[in-house]
Scaffold this motif. Structure first.
Motif, PDB file in Angstrom:
ATOM      1  N   SER A 120       0.827  -1.211   0.000  1.00  0.00           N
ATOM      2  CA  SER A 120       0.000   0.000   0.000  1.00  0.00           C
ATOM      3  C   SER A 120       0.856   1.253   0.000  1.00  0.00           C
ATOM      4  CB  SER A 120      -0.921   0.003   1.220  1.00  0.00           C
ATOM      5  OG  SER A 120      -1.803  -1.098   1.193  1.00  0.00           O
ATOM      6  N   SER A 121       1.978   1.207   0.716  1.00  0.00           N
ATOM      7  CA  SER A 121       2.847   2.383   0.806  1.00  0.00           C
ATOM      8  C   SER A 121       3.484   2.722  -0.541  1.00  0.00           C
ATOM      9  CB  SER A 121       3.931   2.154   1.868  1.00  0.00           C
ATOM     10  OG  SER A 121       4.888   1.204   1.433  1.00  0.00           O
ATOM     11  N   TYR A 122       3.572   1.730  -1.444  1.00  0.00           N
ATOM     12  CA  TYR A 122       4.159   1.956  -2.763  1.00  0.00           C
ATOM     13  C   TYR A 122       3.101   2.108  -3.859  1.00  0.00           C
ATOM     14  CZ  TYR A 122       8.803   0.797  -0.966  1.00  0.00           C
ATOM     15  OH  TYR A 122       9.987   0.794  -0.268  1.00  0.00           O
ATOM     16  N   ALA A 123       1.845   2.165  -3.463  1.00  0.00           N
ATOM     17  CA  ALA A 123       0.758   2.197  -4.459  1.00  0.00           C
ATOM     18  C   ALA A 123       0.891   3.361  -5.431  1.00  0.00           C
ATOM     19  CB  ALA A 123      -0.587   2.235  -3.742  1.00  0.00           C
ATOM     20  N   ASP A 124       1.251   4.546  -4.917  1.00  0.00           N
ATOM     21  CA  ASP A 124       1.379   5.715  -5.798  1.00  0.00           C
ATOM     22  C   ASP A 124       2.468   5.498  -6.838  1.00  0.00           C
ATOM     23  OD1 ASP A 124      -0.630   6.998  -4.480  1.00  0.00           O
ATOM     24  OD2 ASP A 124       0.678   8.234  -3.223  1.00  0.00           O
ATOM     25  N   GLU A 125       3.583   4.908  -6.411  1.00  0.00           N
ATOM     26  CA  GLU A 125       4.682   4.638  -7.336  1.00  0.00           C
ATOM     27  C   GLU A 125       4.270   3.585  -8.364  1.00  0.00           C
ATOM     28  OE1 GLU A 125       8.498   4.999  -8.988  1.00  0.00           O
ATOM     29  OE2 GLU A 125       7.485   6.239  -7.494  1.00  0.00           O
ATOM     30  N   ILE A 126       3.589   2.531  -7.891  1.00  0.00           N
ATOM     31  CA  ILE A 126       3.165   1.454  -8.787  1.00  0.00           C
ATOM     32  C   ILE A 126       2.152   1.960  -9.811  1.00  0.00           C
ATOM     33  CG2 ILE A 126       2.026  -0.811  -8.878  1.00  0.00           C
ATOM     34  CD1 ILE A 126       3.055  -1.244  -5.997  1.00  0.00           C
ATOM     35  N   SER A 127       1.336   2.950  -9.410  1.00  0.00           N
ATOM     36  CA  SER A 127       0.301   3.468 -10.305  1.00  0.00           C
ATOM     37  C   SER A 127       0.878   4.167 -11.529  1.00  0.00           C
ATOM     38  CB  SER A 127      -0.626   4.431  -9.547  1.00  0.00           C
ATOM     39  OG  SER A 127       0.072   5.610  -9.172  1.00  0.00           O
ATOM     40  N   TYR A 147       2.810   2.707 -13.449  1.00  0.00           N
ATOM     41  CA  TYR A 147       2.989   1.619 -14.416  1.00  0.00           C
ATOM     42  C   TYR A 147       1.751   0.735 -14.564  1.00  0.00           C
ATOM     43  CZ  TYR A 147       7.736   2.991 -13.169  1.00  0.00           C
ATOM     44  OH  TYR A 147       8.873   3.717 -12.909  1.00  0.00           O
ATOM     45  N   VAL A 148       0.857   0.765 -13.572  1.00  0.00           N
ATOM     46  CA  VAL A 148      -0.300  -0.130 -13.541  1.00  0.00           C
ATOM     47  C   VAL A 148      -1.547   0.695 -13.239  1.00  0.00           C
ATOM     48  CG1 VAL A 148      -1.332  -2.123 -12.383  1.00  0.00           C
ATOM     49  CG2 VAL A 148       1.152  -2.016 -12.691  1.00  0.00           C
ATOM     50  N   PRO A 149      -2.660   0.439 -13.930  1.00  0.00           N
ATOM     51  CA  PRO A 149      -3.892   1.192 -13.651  1.00  0.00           C
ATOM     52  C   PRO A 149      -4.332   1.068 -12.193  1.00  0.00           C
ATOM     53  CG  PRO A 149      -4.094  -0.045 -15.690  1.00  0.00           C
ATOM     54  CD  PRO A 149      -2.826  -0.504 -15.049  1.00  0.00           C
ATOM     55  N   ASP A 150      -4.934   2.144 -11.668  1.00  0.00           N
ATOM     56  CA  ASP A 150      -5.343   2.174 -10.262  1.00  0.00           C
ATOM     57  C   ASP A 150      -6.331   1.071  -9.926  1.00  0.00           C
ATOM     58  OD1 ASP A 150      -3.734   4.326  -9.739  1.00  0.00           O
ATOM     59  OD2 ASP A 150      -5.323   5.832  -9.928  1.00  0.00           O
ATOM     60  N   ASP A 151      -7.226   0.725 -10.879  1.00  0.00           N
ATOM     61  CA  ASP A 151      -8.225  -0.296 -10.552  1.00  0.00           C
ATOM     62  C   ASP A 151      -7.577  -1.672 -10.390  1.00  0.00           C
ATOM     63  OD1 ASP A 151      -7.635  -0.288 -13.254  1.00  0.00           O
ATOM     64  OD2 ASP A 151      -9.631  -0.905 -13.901  1.00  0.00           O
ATOM     65  N   TYR A 152      -6.460  -1.916 -11.094  1.00  0.00           N
ATOM     66  CA  TYR A 152      -5.720  -3.162 -10.883  1.00  0.00           C
ATOM     67  C   TYR A 152      -5.154  -3.204  -9.463  1.00  0.00           C
ATOM     68  CZ  TYR A 152      -5.578  -4.672 -15.808  1.00  0.00           C
ATOM     69  OH  TYR A 152      -5.895  -5.121 -17.066  1.00  0.00           O
ATOM     70  N   ILE A 153      -4.531  -2.101  -9.068  1.00  0.00           N
ATOM     71  CA  ILE A 153      -3.920  -2.036  -7.743  1.00  0.00           C
ATOM     72  C   ILE A 153      -4.963  -2.265  -6.660  1.00  0.00           C
ATOM     73  CG2 ILE A 153      -2.685  -0.545  -6.107  1.00  0.00           C
ATOM     74  CD1 ILE A 153      -1.422   0.828  -8.562  1.00  0.00           C
ATOM     75  N   GLU A 154      -6.106  -1.610  -6.801  1.00  0.00           N
ATOM     76  CA  GLU A 154      -7.159  -1.761  -5.799  1.00  0.00           C
ATOM     77  C   GLU A 154      -7.696  -3.193  -5.773  1.00  0.00           C
ATOM     78  OE1 GLU A 154      -9.281  -1.379  -2.683  1.00  0.00           O
ATOM     79  OE2 GLU A 154      -7.931   0.214  -3.382  1.00  0.00           O
ATOM     80  N   GLU A 155      -7.775  -3.816  -6.951  1.00  0.00           N
ATOM     81  CA  GLU A 155      -8.237  -5.203  -6.986  1.00  0.00           C
ATOM     82  C   GLU A 155      -7.243  -6.118  -6.268  1.00  0.00           C
ATOM     83  OE1 GLU A 155      -9.880  -8.591 -10.129  1.00  0.00           O
ATOM     84  OE2 GLU A 155      -8.991  -6.733 -10.878  1.00  0.00           O
ATOM     85  N   TRP A 156      -5.950  -5.901  -6.523  1.00  0.00           N
ATOM     86  CA  TRP A 156      -4.925  -6.722  -5.849  1.00  0.00           C
ATOM     87  C   TRP A 156      -4.991  -6.529  -4.337  1.00  0.00           C
ATOM     88  CZ3 TRP A 156      -0.600  -4.762  -9.619  1.00  0.00           C
ATOM     89  CH2 TRP A 156      -0.798  -5.360 -10.875  1.00  0.00           C
ATOM     90  N   LEU A 157      -5.158  -5.273  -3.898  1.00  0.00           N
ATOM     91  CA  LEU A 157      -5.257  -5.009  -2.466  1.00  0.00           C
ATOM     92  C   LEU A 157      -6.503  -5.657  -1.876  1.00  0.00           C
ATOM     93  CD1 LEU A 157      -4.070  -1.292  -2.299  1.00  0.00           C
ATOM     94  CD2 LEU A 157      -3.027  -3.236  -1.134  1.00  0.00           C
ATOM     95  N   SER A 158      -7.591  -5.661  -2.646  1.00  0.00           N
ATOM     96  CA  SER A 158      -8.814  -6.291  -2.134  1.00  0.00           C
ATOM     97  C   SER A 158      -8.624  -7.796  -1.983  1.00  0.00           C
ATOM     98  CB  SER A 158     -10.006  -5.994  -3.057  1.00  0.00           C
ATOM     99  OG  SER A 158      -9.892  -6.681  -4.294  1.00  0.00           O
ATOM    100  N   TRP A 159      -7.892  -8.409  -2.921  1.00  0.00           N
ATOM    101  CA  TRP A 159      -7.571  -9.842  -2.769  1.00  0.00           C
ATOM    102  C   TRP A 159      -6.743 -10.069  -1.503  1.00  0.00           C
ATOM    103  CZ3 TRP A 159      -5.457 -10.834  -8.391  1.00  0.00           C
ATOM    104  CH2 TRP A 159      -6.523 -10.820  -9.295  1.00  0.00           C
ATOM    105  N   GLY A 160      -5.755  -9.197  -1.311  1.00  0.00           N
ATOM    106  CA  GLY A 160      -4.897  -9.332  -0.135  1.00  0.00           C
ATOM    107  C   GLY A 160      -5.679  -9.198   1.157  1.00  0.00           C
ATOM    108  N   ARG A 161      -6.575  -8.198   1.220  1.00  0.00           N
ATOM    109  CA  ARG A 161      -7.380  -8.009   2.439  1.00  0.00           C
ATOM    110  C   ARG A 161      -8.322  -9.184   2.654  1.00  0.00           C
ATOM    111  NH1 ARG A 161      -8.182  -2.755  -0.138  1.00  0.00           N
ATOM    112  NH2 ARG A 161      -6.585  -1.299   0.630  1.00  0.00           N
ATOM    113  N   TRP A 162      -8.916  -9.675   1.559  1.00  0.00           N
ATOM    114  CA  TRP A 162      -9.806 -10.843   1.644  1.00  0.00           C
ATOM    115  C   TRP A 162      -9.052 -12.058   2.173  1.00  0.00           C
ATOM    116  CZ3 TRP A 162      -9.580 -15.483  -1.208  1.00  0.00           C
ATOM    117  CH2 TRP A 162     -10.694 -16.318  -1.088  1.00  0.00           C
ATOM    118  N   GLY A 163      -7.857 -12.291   1.616  1.00  0.00           N
ATOM    119  CA  GLY A 163      -7.044 -13.415   2.073  1.00  0.00           C
ATOM    120  C   GLY A 163      -6.641 -13.273   3.533  1.00  0.00           C
ATOM    121  N   LEU A 164      -6.269 -12.051   3.933  1.00  0.00           N
ATOM    122  CA  LEU A 164      -5.856 -11.817   5.313  1.00  0.00           C
ATOM    123  C   LEU A 164      -7.023 -12.010   6.277  1.00  0.00           C
ATOM    124  CD1 LEU A 164      -3.697 -10.979   7.318  1.00  0.00           C
ATOM    125  CD2 LEU A 164      -4.189  -8.588   6.789  1.00  0.00           C
ATOM    126  N   ASP A 165      -8.204 -11.543   5.898  1.00  0.00           N
ATOM    127  CA  ASP A 165      -9.380 -11.745   6.752  1.00  0.00           C
ATOM    128  C   ASP A 165      -9.655 -13.236   6.963  1.00  0.00           C
ATOM    129  OD1 ASP A 165      -9.745  -9.042   7.016  1.00  0.00           O
ATOM    130  OD2 ASP A 165     -11.317  -8.894   5.478  1.00  0.00           O
TER     131      ASP A 165
END
Length: 269
Positions: free
Chosen positions: A158-165, A167-185
């Motif tokens: 998450s701390s690198y999201a701005d940098e990653i954006s 190179y990668v669309p924001d909706d991709y990043i948010e989808e990946w983070l949602s997978w991560g949060r889902w997995g962590l839950d």
């Protein structure tokens, strides 16, 4: 290949070379050559022997690994290297350097591309876990915490999201983070299922390069910098993640006997 002088120059002066020579001299050996493999790992050869020389972050970490390898051999697991006790260790720039047995490698390196290798790697991990299960309480190392590890990784990503954006669309990043949060839950909800098995020592870094194919053909397990106490499922969870790019899908994943144990384990899933 780097010469001894170039290593000395790279590290700022020749004191490192001098300490290597002194340690070898105390063991009745002479330094013939030294090549740098990584920042704190060197290949050293004398007139009669070859060694790996590695720096460790603390005396405690070094001693834990030395105890591990000795107890492994005592308990029948011999497919790893030995630390060379008759050559003194030395400190250099905050690290303690220790000589380790040199293993002759095969031209056929271990990779995750073949099923034979993938199975052989898991069989070796099985043997490692069985051996360490008999003495894990004897090592002063930390308990593995999968939930904490995932929380740290999501926070870091998450701390690198701005940098990653860039190179990668924001909706991709948010989808990946949602997978991560889902997995962590889910991981938090079913964390207790990790402890269906007896604790052992887990390797913690089952990357392909930590499986070493000797010239004889035998497969060895090396590099114990990330060992901790935990159930075998921790290593096999990481192993599954490592091999997924090389297999066809979940049916093949659970066709391996070690991974099929966890087919119904919601913490693993």
């Amino acid at each position: 290949m780097q010469t001894m002088n170039r290593i000395g120059d790279k590290r700022g002066n020749d004191s490192f070379d001098a300490q290597v020579r002194q340690s070898l001299r105390e063991a009745g050996k002479d330094l013939q050559g030294m090549d740098q493999i990584r920042d704190n790992v060197f290949f050293v050869h004398t007139s009669s022997s070859r060694y790996v020389l590695k720096g460790f972050g603390s005396e405690r970490k070094l001693q834990a690994q030395k105890t591990l390898t000795k107890k492994l051999r005592k308990n029948g697991f011999r497919k790893t290297y030995r630390f060379i006790d008759d050559i003194p260790s030395f400190y250099y720039r905050g690290e303690i350097y220790q000589f380790i047995e040199f293993l002759n490698g095969s031209d056929h390196e271990f990779t995750y591309h073949s099923r034979f290798n993938r199975e052989e790697g898991m069989d070796l991990l099985d043997d490692f876990h069985r051996a360490t299960g008999t003495f894990s309480k004897d090592l002063f190392i930390s308990e593995f915490d999968q939930v904490k590890k995932w929380e740290e990784r999501i926070k870091e990503f998450s701390s690198y999201a701005d940098e990653i954006s860039r190179y990668v669309p924001d909706d991709y990043i948010e989808e990946w983070l949602s997978w991560g949060r889902w997995g962590l839950d889910g991981l938090k909800k079913y964390e207790n299922r990790f402890y269906d098995e007896r604790s052992c020592i887990v390797h913690g870094d089952v990357a392909y390069h930590n499986f070493f194919r000797k010239r004889s053909g035998s497969l060895y397990l090396i590099d114990f910098d990330l060992i901790s106490k935990g159930p075998p499922i921790i290593d096999f969870l990481q192993y599954a993640n490592r091999i997924m790019p090389h297999i066809s899908g979940t049916e093949e994943l659970f066709s391996y006997k070690q991974l099929n144990r966890y087919r119904g384990n919601k913490a693993f899933l």
